[in-house]
Design a protein around this motif. Structure first.
Motif: not given
Length: 217
Positions: A96-108, A170-171
């Motif tokens: 939501q802050d524009g960072t990432g994307p997050c990889f793996g689990y718990n990518c809320t 996961p993502q």
């Protein structure tokens, strides 16, 4: 004077409570939205946390490649005979802050990650279908045995795009030519109308205020 002030506070307490209930209901995380003028059903749900609206049907066309999924979302259109709701896209995998994307689990932080973990009560390494969260029933045809496309390309290799698996949470990224499912999302609140329980609580609060006013008069 002290006694009168205490009495006044006691009299106002139920009014404050009633209004508080109205406020709490109005800010529920997922609020139903009618897109086609149907009675007693919602075609979408507004997420007050992220200020986006989710299409309730989580499997309209079956698996699609990434390009077809983007085209499908962009061409979606609903009308209730007065308004047209046609501003749809695939969810973003960015935080939501524009960072990432997050990889793996718990990518809320991503939109589908937030839906899985925060709104539908999903748990990492468990199917979303094991969740006891009542909001899960708001989405029809939610697939827990395959991925859903995001609209975000995988920057290191644009032949890939980010995806989310509702089976275990996961993502990660997959080849754009693969056939995955698609969820549609629209920015903002596409059809802002208070839900029935909000009206009921609001009327109850206003009735209580009127009753107190008559007694004091």
């Amino acid at each position: 004077m002290i006694r009168n002030t205490m009495i006044r506070r006691i009299q106002l307490a139920p009014i404050v409570l009633a209004l508080g209930l109205v406020s709490g209901s109005a800010h529920a995380a997922l609020q139903g939205r009618d897109l086609n003028g149907s009675v007693g059903s919602f075609e979408a749900y507004y997420d007050t946390d992220l200020n986006i609206t989710w299409l309730a049907n989580a499997n309209v066309n079956g698996p699609m490649n990434w390009a077809a999924a983007n085209t499908w979302a962009a061409n979606l259109s609903f009308t209730n005979g007065i308004s047209v709701y046609d501003n749809w896209r695939l969810p973003t995998a960015l935080n939501q802050d524009g960072t990432g994307p997050c990889f793996g689990y718990n990518c809320t932080g991503s939109e589908m990650g937030h839906l899985f973990y925060s709104e539908l009560g999903g748990t990492a390494l468990q199917s979303i279908l094991t969740s006891a969260d009542p909001d899960l029933a708001k989405f029809t045809n939610l697939q827990a045995t395959n991925y859903y496309w995001s609209g975000t390309e995988y920057a290191p290799n644009t032949g890939y795009a980010w995806r989310f698996y509702f089976g275990y949470g996961p993502q990660d990224a997959g080849t754009k030519g693969n056939g995955f499912y698609a969820l549609a999302v629209s920015p903002g609140d596409v059809a802002a109308v208070p839900e029935a329980q909000t009206y009921a609580l609001m009327l109850a609060g206003l009735g209580l205020i009127a009753w107190r006013a008559r007694r004091r008069g």
